[in-house]
Design a protein around this motif. Sequence first.
Motif, mmCIF file in Angstrom:
data_model
loop_
_atom_site.group_PDB
_atom_site.id
_atom_site.type_symbol
_atom_site.label_atom_id
_atom_site.label_comp_id
_atom_site.label_asym_id
_atom_site.label_seq_id
_atom_site.Cartn_x
_atom_site.Cartn_y
_atom_site.Cartn_z
ATOM 1 N N ALA A 38 19.848 6.226 -7.545
ATOM 2 C CA ALA A 38 19.829 7.650 -7.214
ATOM 3 C C ALA A 38 20.855 7.863 -6.097
ATOM 4 C CB ALA A 38 18.429 8.069 -6.758
ATOM 5 N N PRO A 39 21.541 9.019 -6.014
ATOM 6 C CA PRO A 39 21.387 10.163 -6.909
ATOM 7 C C PRO A 39 21.981 9.964 -8.301
ATOM 8 C CG PRO A 39 23.163 10.528 -5.352
ATOM 9 C CD PRO A 39 22.521 9.237 -4.958
ATOM 10 N N GLU A 40 22.745 8.876 -8.500
ATOM 11 C CA GLU A 40 23.207 8.533 -9.831
ATOM 12 C C GLU A 40 23.099 7.026 -9.959
ATOM 13 O OE1 GLU A 40 25.998 9.672 -7.529
ATOM 14 O OE2 GLU A 40 25.622 7.573 -7.060
ATOM 15 N N GLU A 41 23.022 6.547 -11.198
ATOM 16 C CA GLU A 41 22.839 5.117 -11.426
ATOM 17 C C GLU A 41 24.195 4.459 -11.619
ATOM 18 O OE1 GLU A 41 19.411 3.509 -13.828
ATOM 19 O OE2 GLU A 41 21.070 2.947 -15.165
ATOM 20 N N SER A 56 18.782 -2.032 -2.829
ATOM 21 C CA SER A 56 18.219 -0.735 -3.195
ATOM 22 C C SER A 56 16.703 -0.733 -3.003
ATOM 23 C CB SER A 56 18.554 -0.387 -4.651
ATOM 24 O OG SER A 56 18.001 -1.329 -5.542
ATOM 25 N N PHE A 57 16.205 0.410 -2.501
ATOM 26 C CA PHE A 57 14.772 0.648 -2.355
ATOM 27 C C PHE A 57 14.506 2.091 -2.750
ATOM 28 C CE2 PHE A 57 15.777 -2.570 0.826
ATOM 29 C CZ PHE A 57 14.854 -3.558 0.498
ATOM 30 N N GLY A 58 13.452 2.306 -3.523
ATOM 31 C CA GLY A 58 13.132 3.653 -3.939
ATOM 32 C C GLY A 58 14.262 4.315 -4.694
ATOM 33 N N GLY A 59 15.103 3.505 -5.329
ATOM 34 C CA GLY A 59 16.214 4.031 -6.113
ATOM 35 C C GLY A 59 17.501 4.197 -5.337
ATOM 36 N N ARG A 60 17.423 4.298 -4.010
ATOM 37 C CA ARG A 60 18.618 4.524 -3.210
ATOM 38 C C ARG A 60 19.175 3.218 -2.652
ATOM 39 N NH1 ARG A 60 19.847 9.777 -2.347
ATOM 40 N NH2 ARG A 60 18.215 11.308 -2.787
ATOM 41 N N LEU A 61 20.484 3.216 -2.438
ATOM 42 C CA LEU A 61 21.152 2.025 -1.939
ATOM 43 C C LEU A 61 21.194 2.055 -0.413
ATOM 44 C CD1 LEU A 61 22.689 -0.523 -2.915
ATOM 45 C CD2 LEU A 61 24.794 0.783 -2.626
ATOM 46 N N PHE A 62 20.760 0.948 0.202
ATOM 47 C CA PHE A 62 20.801 0.774 1.643
ATOM 48 C C PHE A 62 21.834 -0.301 1.973
ATOM 49 C CE2 PHE A 62 16.869 2.832 0.893
ATOM 50 C CZ PHE A 62 16.367 3.355 2.083
ATOM 51 N N ALA A 63 22.392 -0.224 3.185
ATOM 52 C CA ALA A 63 23.346 -1.233 3.635
ATOM 53 C C ALA A 63 23.129 -1.503 5.116
ATOM 54 C CB ALA A 63 24.782 -0.779 3.395
ATOM 55 N N TRP A 75 33.381 1.582 -3.345
ATOM 56 C CA TRP A 75 33.944 1.861 -4.659
ATOM 57 C C TRP A 75 32.834 1.818 -5.686
ATOM 58 C CZ3 TRP A 75 33.697 -0.809 -9.227
ATOM 59 C CH2 TRP A 75 34.527 -0.358 -10.272
ATOM 60 N N SER A 76 32.878 2.734 -6.627
ATOM 61 C CA SER A 76 31.966 2.703 -7.772
ATOM 62 C C SER A 76 32.720 3.230 -8.989
ATOM 63 C CB SER A 76 30.717 3.558 -7.512
ATOM 64 O OG SER A 76 31.068 4.913 -7.285
ATOM 65 N N PRO A 77 32.393 2.749 -10.182
ATOM 66 C CA PRO A 77 33.116 3.200 -11.384
ATOM 67 C C PRO A 77 32.884 4.688 -11.632
ATOM 68 C CG PRO A 77 31.204 1.856 -11.967
ATOM 69 C CD PRO A 77 31.352 1.768 -10.487
ATOM 70 N N THR A 78 33.969 5.460 -11.600
ATOM 71 C CA THR A 78 33.871 6.915 -11.715
ATOM 72 C C THR A 78 34.938 7.420 -12.673
ATOM 73 O OG1 THR A 78 33.146 7.008 -9.392
ATOM 74 C CG2 THR A 78 33.850 9.076 -10.418
ATOM 75 N N ARG A 120 22.651 5.420 1.316
ATOM 76 C CA ARG A 120 23.653 6.210 0.592
ATOM 77 C C ARG A 120 22.954 7.401 -0.063
ATOM 78 N NH1 ARG A 120 25.893 6.031 -4.764
ATOM 79 N NH2 ARG A 120 28.155 6.347 -4.852
ATOM 80 N N THR A 121 23.267 8.606 0.375
ATOM 81 C CA THR A 121 22.621 9.811 -0.139
ATOM 82 C C THR A 121 23.432 10.493 -1.225
ATOM 83 O OG1 THR A 121 23.603 11.123 1.647
ATOM 84 C CG2 THR A 121 21.411 10.194 2.035
ATOM 85 N N ALA A 122 24.730 10.189 -1.287
ATOM 86 C CA ALA A 122 25.643 10.739 -2.291
ATOM 87 C C ALA A 122 26.906 9.895 -2.229
ATOM 88 C CB ALA A 122 25.951 12.208 -2.013
ATOM 89 N N PRO A 123 27.775 9.984 -3.243
ATOM 90 C CA PRO A 123 29.024 9.226 -3.164
ATOM 91 C C PRO A 123 29.791 9.529 -1.886
ATOM 92 C CG PRO A 123 28.699 10.068 -5.380
ATOM 93 C CD PRO A 123 27.612 10.675 -4.534
ATOM 94 N N GLY A 124 30.059 8.499 -1.091
ATOM 95 C CA GLY A 124 30.784 8.673 0.154
ATOM 96 C C GLY A 124 29.954 9.221 1.302
ATOM 97 N N LYS A 125 28.637 9.394 1.103
ATOM 98 C CA LYS A 125 27.772 9.942 2.153
ATOM 99 C C LYS A 125 26.679 8.924 2.497
ATOM 100 C CE LYS A 125 29.816 14.009 2.105
ATOM 101 N NZ LYS A 125 30.620 14.498 3.252
ATOM 102 N N TRP A 126 26.649 8.538 3.778
ATOM 103 C CA TRP A 126 25.661 7.587 4.270
ATOM 104 C C TRP A 126 24.965 8.173 5.494
ATOM 105 C CZ3 TRP A 126 24.957 2.728 1.937
ATOM 106 C CH2 TRP A 126 25.922 2.385 0.983
ATOM 107 N N GLU A 127 23.653 7.937 5.583
ATOM 108 C CA GLU A 127 22.883 8.404 6.730
ATOM 109 C C GLU A 127 22.233 7.220 7.427
ATOM 110 O OE1 GLU A 127 20.040 11.321 5.555
ATOM 111 O OE2 GLU A 127 21.562 12.787 4.888
ATOM 112 N N LEU A 128 22.183 7.291 8.755
ATOM 113 C CA LEU A 128 21.533 6.257 9.541
ATOM 114 C C LEU A 128 20.034 6.286 9.269
ATOM 115 C CD1 LEU A 128 22.393 4.142 11.696
ATOM 116 C CD2 LEU A 128 21.728 5.825 13.425
ATOM 117 N N VAL A 129 19.446 5.111 9.105
ATOM 118 C CA VAL A 129 18.020 4.995 8.823
ATOM 119 C C VAL A 129 17.271 4.732 10.125
ATOM 120 C CG1 VAL A 129 16.240 3.658 7.625
ATOM 121 C CG2 VAL A 129 18.432 4.125 6.501
#
Length: 344
Positions: A89-92, A135-142, A104-107, A152-161
Motif C-alpha cells: 500500500a498505497p500500491e503493490e 513491510s508491516f500492515g501493507g506499508r513499507l518501513f525503512a 526506485w520502483s517499476p513505474t 513510505r506513504t506514497a511514491p517519494g513520500k516518507w514520514e518519520l515513525v
Amino acid sequence: MSISIEQLNPRIAGFNVIDCAIKNRDILYLLAREDYTQHPGWRDGREAPGEGRLAKRLLSLNLKNPDEKKWGIGHLRGLGASVCGVAFAPEEKVVVLDSSSKAWSPTPGSDGFEGPIPSQFEGGVKRGGFSRARSFGGRLFASSTARQLFVRTAPGKWELVGEPMPEPDEYKISFVDFDGFGPENLYAVGDPGDIWHLSGQVWKRMKFPSNWGLSAVCCAEDGNVYVAAGDHVFRGLGDKWEKLKTKAQISLPIKDLVWYDGELWATNDYGVWVLKDEGLVDADVPSGVKVCSGNLATRDGVLLLAGYGGAAYKRDGQWTEIFHDHEVREWFETNRDKVWTPPK
C-alpha cells in the motif's frame, strides 16, 4: 520447477546478490550489485570504484510464468548502498532504497526514480543512512542509522515513525535492523547494545545485557523477540533477555534473523543456522543451499536465501536452488558477448 537459468545467466553475470525480498509465494526478488573485480583487466590492489558508480540490478523471478518469461530485470545507476522491500500500500510494488533514501520502483512511463527524503537543510530531518526495509500492515518501513524509522506513504513520500529520538553517539550506527509484531509494536536495534521498542507512537530504550553491536532482530510467531549480538542470539521481550547457546562455529556477526515454519533461522555471508534445543546449530540444508548464505527473507510460506554464492528458496518443504555464483562465473568467462545490456 524450471528456473530458466539460460535467461538468468546473461542478466546476473558480473553481479553479486546483496539483498532479497518476496512479494508472494510465486514472485521473488534478488537485488544485485555490479562486481567490479570481474571487469576485464581488473587487478587486486587497484582502487575500488565508489558505491554510487556501481550499477544495481533488480531481478524478479515469477515462478508461474512460462520459461521465456520467468525473469524480469531493472537496471539502476546512481544508487549508493542499497536494500529492497515490497510495499503493498498505497500500491503493490517492489522498492529499491539506497542509503541516501533515494528510491526506485517499476513505474510504467517513468524511469521509476523517487526523490530522497528532504535533508535537514531542505526543511526535513537530519537523516542517517538507510539500512533495512520491511513491510508491516501493507506499508513499507525503512530504518536509518541515525536512530530513525520511516514509513513510505506514497511514491517519494516518507514520514518519520514515532517521536524524534536522540541521535546515537558519534561513530555509532543505529538502527541497522528492525522488526515488529505490527506497525505500532516494533523493535529496532543497532550499535552498541542499542535496542528500542515502539509502542503506538512512543519509543522507549530497553535494557540489554550486552554492549556488542546488535546486527539483526526478529519478532517471532512464538511471541518472543530474538536479537543477534555478534555471534550470539538473545531471546526476550521488553527488558528481560536471555543469552542462547551457540553450538555452531560463527565467525562473523549474524546478518539476518527470520522466523519460518516454526523455527528461527539465522545467516551471514558464511553460513546459515537454525535454533534447536536452545542453541544455534548448522541448518540441515543441502550443500548447494548453504553456499547461498547472506540474506534471508520469508513471506507467504516461502523462505528465500541469497548472497554472494547464489540463491535458493524453500517452499512446501522443498528446497530449490536458483543459481550458484561459481557456475555463473564460468559461463561469464566464455560468454561475455552474450551478457544482457540495458536499453539505451
